[in-house]
Write an enzyme that holds these catalytic residues in place. Structure first.
Site, mmCIF file in Angstrom:
data_model
loop_
_atom_site.group_PDB
_atom_site.id
_atom_site.type_symbol
_atom_site.label_atom_id
_atom_site.label_comp_id
_atom_site.label_asym_id
_atom_site.label_seq_id
_atom_site.Cartn_x
_atom_site.Cartn_y
_atom_site.Cartn_z
ATOM 1 N N GLY A 46 95.152 89.248 79.931
ATOM 2 C CA GLY A 46 94.943 88.014 80.686
ATOM 3 C C GLY A 46 93.975 87.057 80.023
ATOM 4 O O GLY A 46 93.390 87.345 78.969
ATOM 5 N N GLY A 105 99.194 89.858 87.923
ATOM 6 C CA GLY A 105 99.659 88.477 87.846
ATOM 7 C C GLY A 105 100.334 88.190 86.501
ATOM 8 O O GLY A 105 101.273 87.409 86.419
ATOM 9 N N GLY A 106 99.848 88.879 85.466
ATOM 10 C CA GLY A 106 100.444 88.712 84.138
ATOM 11 C C GLY A 106 101.524 89.743 83.850
ATOM 12 O O GLY A 106 102.042 89.810 82.727
ATOM 13 N N GLU A 164 98.210 98.729 82.656
ATOM 14 C CA GLU A 164 96.788 98.565 83.010
ATOM 15 C C GLU A 164 96.311 99.734 83.873
ATOM 16 O O GLU A 164 95.192 100.235 83.694
ATOM 17 C CB GLU A 164 96.576 97.243 83.753
ATOM 18 C CG GLU A 164 96.719 96.026 82.859
ATOM 19 C CD GLU A 164 96.647 94.707 83.605
ATOM 20 O OE1 GLU A 164 96.369 93.695 82.973
ATOM 21 O OE2 GLU A 164 96.888 94.688 84.826
HETATM 22 C C1 A5P Z 1 97.683 91.124 84.048
HETATM 23 O O1 A5P Z 1 98.866 91.695 84.483
HETATM 24 C C2 A5P Z 1 96.741 90.988 85.164
HETATM 25 O O2 A5P Z 1 96.429 92.153 85.843
HETATM 26 C C3 A5P Z 1 95.498 90.234 84.740
HETATM 27 O O3 A5P Z 1 94.480 91.095 84.355
HETATM 28 C C4 A5P Z 1 95.098 89.389 85.885
HETATM 29 O O4 A5P Z 1 96.251 88.640 86.264
HETATM 30 C C5 A5P Z 1 93.948 88.461 85.574
HETATM 31 O O5 A5P Z 1 94.363 87.479 84.693
HETATM 32 P P1 A5P Z 1 93.446 86.265 84.277
HETATM 33 O O6 A5P Z 1 92.231 86.830 83.670
HETATM 34 O O7 A5P Z 1 94.332 85.517 83.312
HETATM 35 O O8 A5P Z 1 93.181 85.454 85.508
#
Ligand code: A5P
Length: 226
Positions: free
Chosen positions: A26, A95-96, A102
């Protein structure tokens, strides 16, 4: 964004020589990776496990040596982002789209540091749609089962095609509005056969590093994590 940068960079201070480090995914962790790259150029020696293809590419760009998870006994420390963090440090992630790798990497880690800007801190999880990774077979049925839990279940798209995770699966974003009992919901979702995992991370974070709009960084410790 500056608050993501200061949180992400601060987390790199927790990495020391010889560690095996889990690298999250992210835009906040981006700044951790960039800072680790600087430290490596100054002599830091680490090996790292990436949680996504995107992070693998960034690690290579910043000169961070990668090893497969299969080649490590345990990970000393993982640094990752989050989409929401509640007062007990339960999280929504994914979200990503990288939630499954993860969570596996977090599970293999002795410590998990979460880096976030202060907009991610919430009283109760659920405003951010909960990502759920599902297998392609029987997808329509799994979607109905997820909707049956009381959410609006929306298949994630990438342009006009279904979004595919690094593992070749689909993501369904589930809008619950509020998740008062994250542990129960985590179990109910993962009990559905077509579900591989969901983005709720319960009792996993050991430290939350928050970048604030006023330029300060707060470090919040959890009492509940493993
Ligand atoms: C990836 O799948 C996510 O779990 C990210 O770690 C999470 O969306 C946070 O992303 P940002 O740091 O881009 O906000």
């Amino acid at each position: 964004m500056e608050s993501k940068k200061i949180a992400g960079e601060r987390a790199a201070d927790y990495v020391s020589d010889g560690m095996v480090v889990g690298l999250g995914t992210g835009s906040t962790v981006y700044w951790t990776l960039s800072r680790l790259g600087e430290k490596i150029r100054q002599g830091l020696s680490i090996r790292a496990v990436a949680t996504s293809i995107q992070t693998e590419a960034l690690a290579k760009k910043f000169g961070i040596a990668l090893i497969p998870l299969s080649e490590v006994e345990t990970i000393d420390l993982t640094i990752d982002g989050a989409d929401e963090v509640d007062p007990e440090w339960n999280l929504i992630k994914g979200g990503g789209g990288a939630l499954l790798r993860e969570k596996i990497v977090a599970d293999a880690s002795k410590r998990l540091i979460i880096v976030a800007d202060e907009s991610k801190l919430v009283h109760s999880l659920g405003k951010f749609p909960l990502p759920v990774e599902v297998v392609r077979f029987g997808f329509e049925w799994t979607l109905r089962r997820l909707s049956g839990l009381g959410c609006v279940a929306k298949p994630r798209q990438s342009g006009d095609k279904p979004y595919l995770t690094d593992n070749g699966n689909f993501i369904v974003d589930c809008s619950f509005e509020s998740i008062p009992r994250p542990r129960d919901l985590h179990r109910k979702i993962n009990d559905i056969p077509g579900v591989i995992d969901n983005g709720l991370f319960i009792d996993r974070a050991n430290l939350v590093i928050v970048g604030c709009l006023d330029g300060t960084v707060k470090e919040l410790s959890s009492r509940k994590a493993k």
